[in-house]
Design an enzyme around this catalytic site. Structure first.
Site, PDB file in Angstrom:
ATOM      1  N   PHE A 113       0.841  -1.198   0.000  1.00  0.00           N
ATOM      2  CA  PHE A 113       0.000   0.000   0.000  1.00  0.00           C
ATOM      3  C   PHE A 113       0.875   1.246   0.000  1.00  0.00           C
ATOM      4  O   PHE A 113       1.796   1.355   0.821  1.00  0.00           O
ATOM      5  CB  PHE A 113      -0.839   0.049   1.274  1.00  0.00           C
ATOM      6  N   ASP A 184       1.385  -6.659   6.725  1.00  0.00           N
ATOM      7  CA  ASP A 184       0.111  -5.950   6.654  1.00  0.00           C
ATOM      8  C   ASP A 184      -0.933  -6.933   6.119  1.00  0.00           C
ATOM      9  O   ASP A 184      -0.800  -7.445   5.003  1.00  0.00           O
ATOM     10  CB  ASP A 184       0.252  -4.728   5.734  1.00  0.00           C
ATOM     11  N   TYR A 209     -12.255  -2.847   8.411  1.00  0.00           N
ATOM     12  CA  TYR A 209     -13.407  -2.346   7.652  1.00  0.00           C
ATOM     13  C   TYR A 209     -13.525  -2.979   6.265  1.00  0.00           C
ATOM     14  O   TYR A 209     -14.477  -2.709   5.549  1.00  0.00           O
ATOM     15  CB  TYR A 209     -13.391  -0.814   7.533  1.00  0.00           C
ATOM     16  N   LYS A 210     -12.560  -3.810   5.890  1.00  0.00           N
ATOM     17  CA  LYS A 210     -12.631  -4.460   4.579  1.00  0.00           C
ATOM     18  C   LYS A 210     -13.350  -5.802   4.739  1.00  0.00           C
ATOM     19  O   LYS A 210     -14.556  -5.838   4.968  1.00  0.00           O
ATOM     20  CB  LYS A 210     -11.215  -4.604   4.014  1.00  0.00           C
ATOM     21  N   ARG A 356     -11.054  -3.774 -10.152  1.00  0.00           N
ATOM     22  CA  ARG A 356     -10.840  -4.699  -9.043  1.00  0.00           C
ATOM     23  C   ARG A 356     -12.182  -5.210  -8.528  1.00  0.00           C
ATOM     24  O   ARG A 356     -13.109  -4.427  -8.327  1.00  0.00           O
ATOM     25  CB  ARG A 356     -10.092  -3.929  -7.957  1.00  0.00           C
TER      26      ARG A 356
END
Lengths: 397, 397
Positions: A113, A184, A209-210, A356
Site C-alpha cells: 500500500f 500488513d 473495515y474491509k 478490481r
C-alpha cells in the site's frame, strides 16, 4: 460446515446491487443499527463516564483483538485494536527497527500500500539515522533479503492485483538473514486463512473495515509475537499503553505484552459496530470461506474471460497465489467501472488501469457472481462505458 | 443570548443523576441515536463504498474541523479532525520541533497530561538527537523560557486543578525567545473562550469527547497556524495527508495546509455522533457559556466550602485563573467520590487526592449545582464515604 445462506442473511445488502467491493468496505451487519443505538442510549446515555468500566469499553480493544486474533492465527492476548492501519504500521515498524538497531534497510515491495510506504518514509525521516526504504518488485523480495535488511515490511496480498505472498516462506528467509518481519494483513484478515503463529511472524497489522465488515473508519489492529511483546517499544507511547494509566505517573512505563501498543482513548462507537460484524464471523470457518472464495473467483474469471476478450487478467491465475479478489486490466477501466456501478455491479478502480473485484463468501454466492459477470459482459461488449458521464472523477473511487 | 434551557433539553441526562464529569466525557445528545442509526442504515447500508463521496464522509474531518475551529478562534481550513489526542500531540510536537532544528529542549509543566508527556518521551526517543523534556512547575514556566527552548508544550487548563494558563502571554514570551508553541486544549475547547489566532499560537490539539460532547472515543483535532501550514511536516505521513491520496504514488507529498495532518481512514460513525453535539454548540455563544460557568463554579465553591471544612480547594480561587472545573483535595478522596457517585453526583477522582467536578452550562444549571452541593455536604459531614465498598478501585474512575 459454515452455513453461508445464514451468514448472508445477517447482512443488509441494498436491492439491485451486486457488491464486489467488500475488499474496500464491507457491508452493514443487520444487527449493527439497533446494537449501536442501544450502546448510545443505554451505555453512553445512562452510564456516562462509568461506561468505561460498567459497559466494558476499556476492555474492548483487547477483547475484540482476541476475536480478530482467532481469524489470523494469534492466541488471546496477542492482538489489540485501535487507531488506524497507518498508525499501526508506524508502531510496528518502529518497534521492529528497535530490535535490529545496527541495520539500516527496510525492505518492501512495489505491491505494498502506498500509505504503508508513506508511513515508513515518515518514520525513517523522524529516526534520522539514514535508513533506506528499499522497494523491489514483489517477485524479487526473496533475493533482496540480504544481511543489510533490518525489517521486511510487506502486505501479504497486493491490494491491486490480489497477488498473495507466501508469509511462512518469506518470514523464514527473513529470519535466516537476521531480519524482522512486519506483515500488513489488510487484504488477508477475513479473506484467506492466516497463521501468524505458524508462520513465525514478528509483527502484523491490519484493518477491520474491509473483509471483516467493521464499518467506515473501524479501528485497526496490531499483533506482536509473544517473544517480542515484552521488549518491543511503541514509538507512540500513549497513556493507555502505560503499565498503570490511571496512576498518572509522569514517566512512561510500557504495559505488559501487546497492551503497550494501545495509544489513546478507544473509539467505542466504532467498536460496537465491529462487534456485530465479528458475531457473524463467529458463524464461519475461515477454511470454508477460503474454499468458497476460490470457487467464486474461478467461476468469475471463467465467465468474464469467456465473454470479455478486451479484459486482461491482472491477478495470478493460480488460485494458491491469489487472495480473495480478481483484477482485470483495461485501458478505460475507470469509465468501465463507473458504468458497472451505474448498473449495480460495485467493484472499484485502481490507477492506472485496474478494475478490481472482491469476493466475500459471507454474503456473495454463485448466483451473484454469475449475475455480475453477465452485466460485465454486456457493459464491455456493448461499450456501454463509453459515455462522458462515466469519465468524471470524484475524490474516492 | 444563549438559551441554556434549550441546550439542556437537547441532551439525554439520566434520571436522578447530577453530572459533574462533563470534563471527562460529555453526555449523549438526544439526536445522536437516531442520526447514527440513519447514517448506518441509509449511508453505510445503502451507499456502501460510494458513501465516501455521496455521503461526504471523506470531507467530514475538514468540515467538522471548521466547526470546532469556530469555538477556538481558528479560521476555516485551519483545523482537521482525526485520530486520538495522543496521536495529535505527537504530530504537533514533531512538526514544531522540525521548525526549530537547532535546539534541544521541550519545555512543559507538571500540570500537563501524563499522556502528553509520554507521547513527547516517545517522540524524543524516536528522534534520538538528545532532546530533553524539561518539566517545571506551572508557575515557573515563564521564567524557564530561555533560548535553549525549541518548543513550549502546555495544556492550557490543568486537568487536575483547573489552573488556567495565559495562552497569549506565554505564547508571546515563547516567541520572544524563538520557541514554538504546542497547546493542548482538552480542557479548554468548549469550556472557555479560546482565541488561537489572537494569541498567535503555533500548533494546538484537543479532544472532542469532553466539553464538546462527541461521545466515547470521539476523534481529536489539530490546529496549525497558517504561517506554518505549508511548512510543517507531519511525522505521521499517512495517505489521507497526501496531496493526491487516490493517485497511489509511492512517494509521500504533503497535502495543502492542515490537510497534511490527516493520517488514515476517518472514523465515520464517531464523526456522525460528534456532528449532533456540534449542532448543539451552534446554539451557544462561548462567551455566554463562560459567564455562566463562572457563576456556577463560584456558587459551587461557596456552598461546598461553607458546608465541608474538611475539603481544601485545589483550584485557583480567582475565576480568571480557573477553567470550567473545581477541584478539592481530600485524603480519602477516592472513597468519597465513590460515595458521591452512589448518591448520583458524578464527578471523578485524580490521584493522589483530588476530587474533581466539571461545570458545563450547556446542560447544568444553578438548581443542579445547589442539589449537588447539598449531597456533597451530607456525604462529607456524615462520613458516608467511610465504607469498604467505596474503597474498591476499578480500572477507570
Amino acid at each position: 460446515m459454515t452455513d453461508f445462506a445464514a451468514t448472508k442473511a445477517m447482512f443488509d445488502l441494498p436491492e439491485g446491487v451486486l457488491y464486489l467491493d467488500g475488499n474496500s468496505l464491507g457491508p452493514l451487519p443487520k444487527a449493527a443499527p439497533a446494537r449501536v443505538q442501544q450502546m448510545l442510549t443505554d451505555e453512553w446515555g445512562q452510564m456516562l463516564i462509568t461506561g468505561w468500566n460498567k459497559a466494558g469499553w476499556m476492555a474492548q480493544p483487547m477483547a475484540l483483538g482476541d476475536r480478530v486474533g482467532k481469524l489470523i492465527g494469534a492466541e488471546p492476548g496477542q492482538v489489540v485494536l485501535g487507531d488506524t492501519l497507518s498508525i499501526k504500521v508506524y508502531q510496528a515498524l518502529a518497534a521492529a527497527l528497535d530490535l535490529v538497531p545496527e541495520r539500516r534497510v527496510v525492505l518492501t515491495d512495489s505491491g505494498n500500500f502506498p500509505s504503508d510506504l508513506y508511513m515508513a518514509e515518515g518514520l525513517l525521516k523522524t529516526l534520522g539515522k539514514g535508513h533506506e526504504l528499499r522497494i523491489v518488485d514483489p517477485e524479487d523480495v526473496a533475493d533482496a533479503l540480504t544481511d543489510e535488511v533490518a525489517v521486511l515490511m510487506l502486505t501479504e496480498v497486493d491490494y491491486g492485483t490480489g497477488r498473495w505472498h507466501d508469509m511462512a516462506d518469506l518470514t523464514r528467509r527473513a529470519h535466516a538473514v537476521g531480519a524482522v518481519t512486519v506483515w500488513d494483513l489488510a487484504h488477508t484478515a477475513g479473506a484467506v486463512p492466516v497463521d501468524l503463529s505458524g508462520a513465525g511472524a514478528d509483527f502484523a497489522v491490519g484493518c477491520t473495515y474491509k473483509y471483516l465488515n467493521g464499518g467506515p473508519g473501524a479501528p485497526a489492529f496490531i499483533y506482536v509475537a509473544p517473544r517480542h511483546a515484552g521488549r518491543a517499544l511503541p514509538a507512540l507511547s500513549g497513556w493507555l499503553g502505560h503499565e498503570a494509566p490511571f496512576d498518572f505517573h509522569r514517566k512512561y512505563r510500557p504495559g505488559h505484552g501487546v497492551d503497550r501498543m494501545r495509544v489513546g482513548t478507544p473509539p467505542v462507537i466504532q467498536m460496537t459496530a465491529l462487534e456485530c460484524a465479528l458475531d457473524i464471523w463467529d458463524m464461519a470457518d475461515i477454511r470454508d470461506v477460503r474454499a468458497r472464495s476460490v470457487s467464486l473467483c474461478e467461476l468469475f474469471i471463467a465467465e468474464v474471460e469467456a465473454a470479455c476478450p478486451m479484459l486482461t487478467l491482472a491477478s495470478p491465475r493460480a488460485a494458491e497465489r491469489r487472495g480473495s479478489q480478481v483484477s482485470f486490466r483495461f485501458e478505460d477501466g475507470f469509465a468501465a467501472m463507473q458504468a458497472l456501478i451505474a448498473r449495480g455491479v460495485i467493484g472499484d478502480f485502481r490507477a492506472p488501469d485496474i478494475m478490481r473485484f472482491g469476493f466475500t463468501p459471507l454474503y456473495l454466492d454463485e448466483a451473484d457472481v454469475r449475475a455480475a459477470a453477465a452485466i460485465i459482459a454486456e457493459v464491455m461488449t456493448d461499450r456501454l462505458w463509453d459515455r462522458p458521464e462515466f469519465r468524471v472523477r470524484a475524490a474516492v473511487t
